[in-house]
Write a protein that holds these residues in place. Structure first.
Motif, short mmCIF file in Angstrom:
data_model
loop_
_atom_site.label_atom_id
_atom_site.label_comp_id
_atom_site.label_asym_id
_atom_site.label_seq_id
_atom_site.Cartn_x
_atom_site.Cartn_y
_atom_site.Cartn_z
N ARG A 136 0.83 -1.20 0.00
CA ARG A 136 0.00 0.00 0.00
C ARG A 136 0.86 1.25 0.00
N GLU A 137 0.28 2.31 -0.49
CA GLU A 137 0.96 3.60 -0.57
C GLU A 137 1.46 4.06 0.80
N ASP A 138 0.75 3.69 1.86
CA ASP A 138 1.14 4.13 3.21
C ASP A 138 2.27 3.29 3.80
N GLY A 139 2.77 2.29 3.05
CA GLY A 139 3.90 1.48 3.51
C GLY A 139 3.52 0.13 4.07
N ASP A 140 2.24 -0.13 4.27
CA ASP A 140 1.80 -1.44 4.75
C ASP A 140 2.04 -2.49 3.67
N VAL A 141 2.46 -3.69 4.08
CA VAL A 141 2.71 -4.79 3.16
C VAL A 141 2.05 -6.04 3.72
N LYS A 142 1.34 -6.78 2.84
CA LYS A 142 0.69 -8.02 3.24
C LYS A 142 1.10 -9.13 2.27
N PHE A 143 1.49 -10.28 2.82
CA PHE A 143 1.70 -11.50 2.04
C PHE A 143 0.56 -12.45 2.41
N PHE A 144 -0.05 -13.07 1.41
CA PHE A 144 -1.24 -13.88 1.64
C PHE A 144 -0.93 -15.37 1.60
N ASP A 145 -1.83 -16.16 2.21
CA ASP A 145 -1.69 -17.62 2.20
C ASP A 145 -2.06 -18.18 0.83
#
Length: 176
Positions: A136-145
């Motif tokens: 995300r633009e705000d710096g959040d990062v998610k890796f999904f299952d």
């Protein structure tokens, strides 16, 4: 048959099914301020070349490719075996989700959620069957299952919290 030159180098003739202009030596030069190729009925422009201006190629009398002072303009869909950009950037000016597909197995979607205040960049599985990564633009990062529906590794940039097995870490490091 109209024949020109010492050895009939330039010929203009009909073959019964086609009309031919044949030049057997060098280039065939056509000098004119503007050149227009039209259909036999003279009601559809197929190519228009303007001196010190654009060259326009048309399909069914609608311009699809035109040269400009900075490159080309294309109207419609471009189908190509590949794309190389030597310098500069690629800009996709459209709303919604844009998809770059490689052999139908990898998608890279960039989209803007109209209900959110930030841009979200998604890597998705084949044919959009779930997200693999969201940045995300705000710096959040998610890796999904493997299902592509549940974030199992999450970095919350605003709180500087890392979640493993959860997308809502409540401490600096939260493993579930």
């Amino acid at each position: 048959k109209a024949v020109f030159g010492d050895d009939s180098d330039l010929q203009i003739y009909p073959s019964g099914t086609h009309g031919w202009i044949t030049n057997s030596t060098g280039y065939l030069h056509i000098n004119a301020a503007n050149i227009e190729l039209k259909n036999a009925a003279d009601n559809e422009t197929m190519l228009l070349a303007t001196q010190n201006g654009a060259v326009k190629l048309s399909y069914d009398n609608s311009v699809k490719l035109a040269t400009t002072s900075t490159g080309i303009d294309v109207t419609g869909t471009v189908t190509a075996d590949g794309l190389s950009v030597d310098s500069g950037s690629i800009t996709i000016a459209t709303s919604g989700t844009n998809t770059l597909t490689s052999n139908g197995t990898l998608r890279f979607d960039i989209d803007h959620d109209n209900n959110a205040t930030d841009n979200r960049y998604h890597f998705t599985k084949n044919a959009g069957a779930g997200t693999v990564l969201e940045a995300r633009e705000d710096g959040d990062v998610k890796f999904f299952d493997a299902s592509g529906a549940n974030a199992k590794f999450y970095w919350d940039a605003s709180t500087e919290r890392l979640g493993i097995g959860t997308d809502s870490p409540f401490t600096k490091f939260h493993a579930k």
